[in-house]
Design an enzyme around this catalytic site. Sequence first.
Site, mmCIF file in Angstrom:
data_model
loop_
_atom_site.group_PDB
_atom_site.id
_atom_site.type_symbol
_atom_site.label_atom_id
_atom_site.label_comp_id
_atom_site.label_asym_id
_atom_site.label_seq_id
_atom_site.Cartn_x
_atom_site.Cartn_y
_atom_site.Cartn_z
ATOM 1 N N GLY A 151 38.522 42.366 41.900
ATOM 2 C CA GLY A 151 39.556 43.240 42.463
ATOM 3 C C GLY A 151 40.638 43.537 41.438
ATOM 4 O O GLY A 151 41.723 42.952 41.479
ATOM 5 N N TYR A 152 40.347 44.418 40.533
ATOM 6 C CA TYR A 152 41.312 44.768 39.487
ATOM 7 C C TYR A 152 41.840 46.188 39.684
ATOM 8 O O TYR A 152 42.998 46.416 39.967
ATOM 9 C CB TYR A 152 40.637 44.682 38.111
ATOM 10 C CG TYR A 152 40.717 43.323 37.449
ATOM 11 C CD1 TYR A 152 40.786 42.160 38.211
ATOM 12 C CD2 TYR A 152 40.699 43.202 36.070
ATOM 13 C CE1 TYR A 152 40.843 40.915 37.598
ATOM 14 C CE2 TYR A 152 40.760 41.966 35.449
ATOM 15 C CZ TYR A 152 40.826 40.823 36.216
ATOM 16 O OH TYR A 152 40.890 39.615 35.604
ATOM 17 N N SER A 153 40.914 47.174 39.490
ATOM 18 C CA SER A 153 41.337 48.579 39.500
ATOM 19 C C SER A 153 41.899 48.987 40.852
ATOM 20 O O SER A 153 41.486 48.475 41.899
ATOM 21 C CB SER A 153 40.142 49.483 39.191
ATOM 22 O OG SER A 153 39.673 49.233 37.903
ATOM 23 N N GLU B 12 34.557 39.456 29.191
ATOM 24 C CA GLU B 12 33.806 40.625 29.636
ATOM 25 C C GLU B 12 33.210 41.332 28.428
ATOM 26 O O GLU B 12 32.247 42.053 28.529
ATOM 27 C CB GLU B 12 34.751 41.575 30.391
ATOM 28 C CG GLU B 12 34.044 42.631 31.194
ATOM 29 C CD GLU B 12 35.031 43.610 31.836
ATOM 30 O OE1 GLU B 12 34.566 44.523 32.495
ATOM 31 O OE2 GLU B 12 36.247 43.443 31.666
ATOM 32 N N ASN C 235 36.664 54.413 26.239
ATOM 33 C CA ASN C 235 36.528 54.523 24.780
ATOM 34 C C ASN C 235 37.817 55.016 24.123
ATOM 35 O O ASN C 235 38.109 54.660 22.984
ATOM 36 C CB ASN C 235 35.347 55.436 24.434
ATOM 37 C CG ASN C 235 34.012 54.726 24.643
ATOM 38 O OD1 ASN C 235 33.962 53.659 25.260
ATOM 39 N ND2 ASN C 235 32.948 55.301 24.125
ATOM 40 N N GLU C 236 38.587 55.801 24.864
ATOM 41 C CA GLU C 236 39.863 56.270 24.297
ATOM 42 C C GLU C 236 40.862 55.100 24.197
ATOM 43 O O GLU C 236 41.604 54.994 23.227
ATOM 44 C CB GLU C 236 40.446 57.396 25.154
ATOM 45 C CG GLU C 236 39.695 58.713 25.027
ATOM 46 C CD GLU C 236 38.283 58.669 25.617
ATOM 47 O OE1 GLU C 236 38.080 57.969 26.629
ATOM 48 O OE2 GLU C 236 37.380 59.311 25.044
#
Lengths: 396, 375
Positions: free
Chosen positions: A127-129, A244, A382-383
């Site tokens: 539960g992060y984002s 991760e 990636n940014e």
Amino acid sequence: MELNYSPEDIAFRDEVRAFLDEKLPKDLSAKVKARAHLSKDDMERWHAILNEKGWLAPNWPKKYGGAEWNAVQKHIFEEETAKAGAPRIVPFGLSMLAPVLMAFGSDEQKDHYLPRILNGDDWWCQGYSEPGAGSDLASLKTRAVREGDHYIVNGQKTWTTLGQYANMIFCLVRTDPDVKQQEGISFLLIDMDTPGIEVRPIILLDGVHEVNEVFFDNVKVPVENLVGEENKGWTYAKYLLTHERTNIAGVGYSQAGLESVKRIAKAERANGKPLIQNPHFAARLAQVEIDLMAMATSNMRIISKAAAGQAPGVESSMLKVKGTIIRQELNDLARRAVGPYAMPFPSETVEGDNDPIGPEYAAPVSAAYFNNRKLSIFGGSNEIQRGIIAKVKMGG
Amino acid sequence: MNFDLTEERQMLQDTLRRYLSDKYDTATRNKIIDSDEGFSAEIWEGLAELGVIGALFTEDQGGFGGAGFDISTVFEELGRAGVVEPMLDTAILGGGLIAALGNDDQKALLEEVIAGGLHLALAHGEPVSRYDLSRVETTAKADGDDIVLDGRKAVVVNAEAAGQLIVSARESGDVDSRDGISLFLVPADAAGLTMRGYPMLAGGRAAEVTLDGVKVPASARLGVAGAGYDALCDVIARADVAIAAEALGAMDTAVELTRDYLTTRKQFGRPIGTFQALAHRYSDLLIEMEQARSAVINAAGHLETDDAARQNASTRNLTARVGRLVAEESIQMHGGIAMTKEYELAHIAKRIVMCDHRFGDADYHLERFIELSAA
């Protein structure tokens, strides 16, 4: 310089190969190779087989029941399992939460949760984002307010992978809204059966139910479910992110993907000849193979450093970017290789009981192409990685 | 598995890097480029004294190295400093062919090469052969005990400084045949051998060489008549490792110069590296540099294996692509200053891109990789 494995490493590789040969169920590897969707039962079956052998937790110390492999052994295991078509180990409990609990959890938490993770008693999700907190994770708003022996949690998490199977969720929640963003976050373990939690599916563009939204409405969480100290959650989260990032390059997946594209391109025909002999297709394929050969060596360089006790730094970010570009390029090559048979919708082909439409290998490639657009978005887009690389290397 | 240099190679790298950073600054180098000779005899002597040439030969040949990682270690440092001295031509190509094919008399020349006293040049490519190693129109015809050579050789690097040229010529077979190519040691002052010398864009000199009835004794032949092709391929495989490593070293310099510029140059009141458009492009260079470094390790590490040709093709394709990216992006991120001749990056960028033109560019090596992978 020694590019080859040591005799001990080769012996280990042979042991892994023999194990996979004997214990990896053929129906599972067939599903993985056909890119069919794995059921919860499929994943749990494979976990149980690995657990019986003591190989379910490559990262874990032996005292907790892990394999305690070094970086080279872990790499060999990942490479061989990818090649053999083994289901990937579901990482949330095993390689994301467990290292945090080992480092920051209480003895009670370790004793209770770690064996349950190994035995498959708990299925964890992350539960992060949140809808308003993606790359800028520290801006998360899900609120936890202490009331006696409980926290009362309100808010929403999203992109919760395989949350539909989970009975537990580890969450970042805001416990102090009045300080600097990073300093008011705590790390909470929450039982998904607690009243007030609702899980809603998000169907992805390839038609698949892989991720979810999780809503928290006055959810009561016992204070003993706090990991470490209150308001130190950001530190733990960052620690988790470094875990991760192992196997971030996905070399094994790319190598399997490359072989799959080659098989398809040998079977498909263009202008009366195998597609693989078409100069334009062959050039693109060769270029990505060349990139992959180099990246495999970059990966080994980092692994060999890690095995010597040096923590990977910004090289992980570099591998993440390059690795995802290569995987996505292979997905695109596979999609284009199958021609018009890229168009049938996967729910009709992959999951249905009907005969496949077109060649068997064609069914999943478009879905995989779209699904794997996620690779350059998640785990720090990636940014974001490029920003980190530039910042570190410019010494800022 | 171990990706560290051996102690000896680490020492070689350190010594060479120190020597070049002391003796080979931008101004000195630019003066060398503008000189009539196109390289510095003093620097050449210095490199020989340091053992740099010897590091490229095996003990049997009178050196103390000669493996893939010796080549990559030396050439990465030469590339880093933008060295224009003809190490590739004299040591890898010329010396390499003598070491591979020469009889005892011919091999005696290697001592002089390693000591820095003799320059060599490979006169193989022709006006229409491009990168095709088997296309040889120059002929070698027996005339009693002598051999007569006729033909034209294109862009023969280091030809004017060379005491001996190694000339490829056809003794039999079609112009494209791999069989029938021989190699001859031809003294630079042989009658009938003429040169039109010229400077090259990225430093150093080359010449268009004409052979008009050049007579050499049959003992000038290196190895067996008509069987030169395989040795050429083997030596050019070593050159591929050298060229890729040189490009890598030069790219490292370009990226470092770019970092320095991005962190010090200010526009709109802040260092330009803080602008995301530039920061992300800079990080792409670093990502691709890691690829190039791994590719060079792959080529050097496989040089003595059966997979050498395919690995080389792969590495040269990748370093050529990354090289172009690094050269162009470094210039772009510097802006106008990189367009000036005396600025270090200008020379470095030219060295990187011109590597593409020795023994095959990115397209050539991609095609070769495809061919070798299908085989």
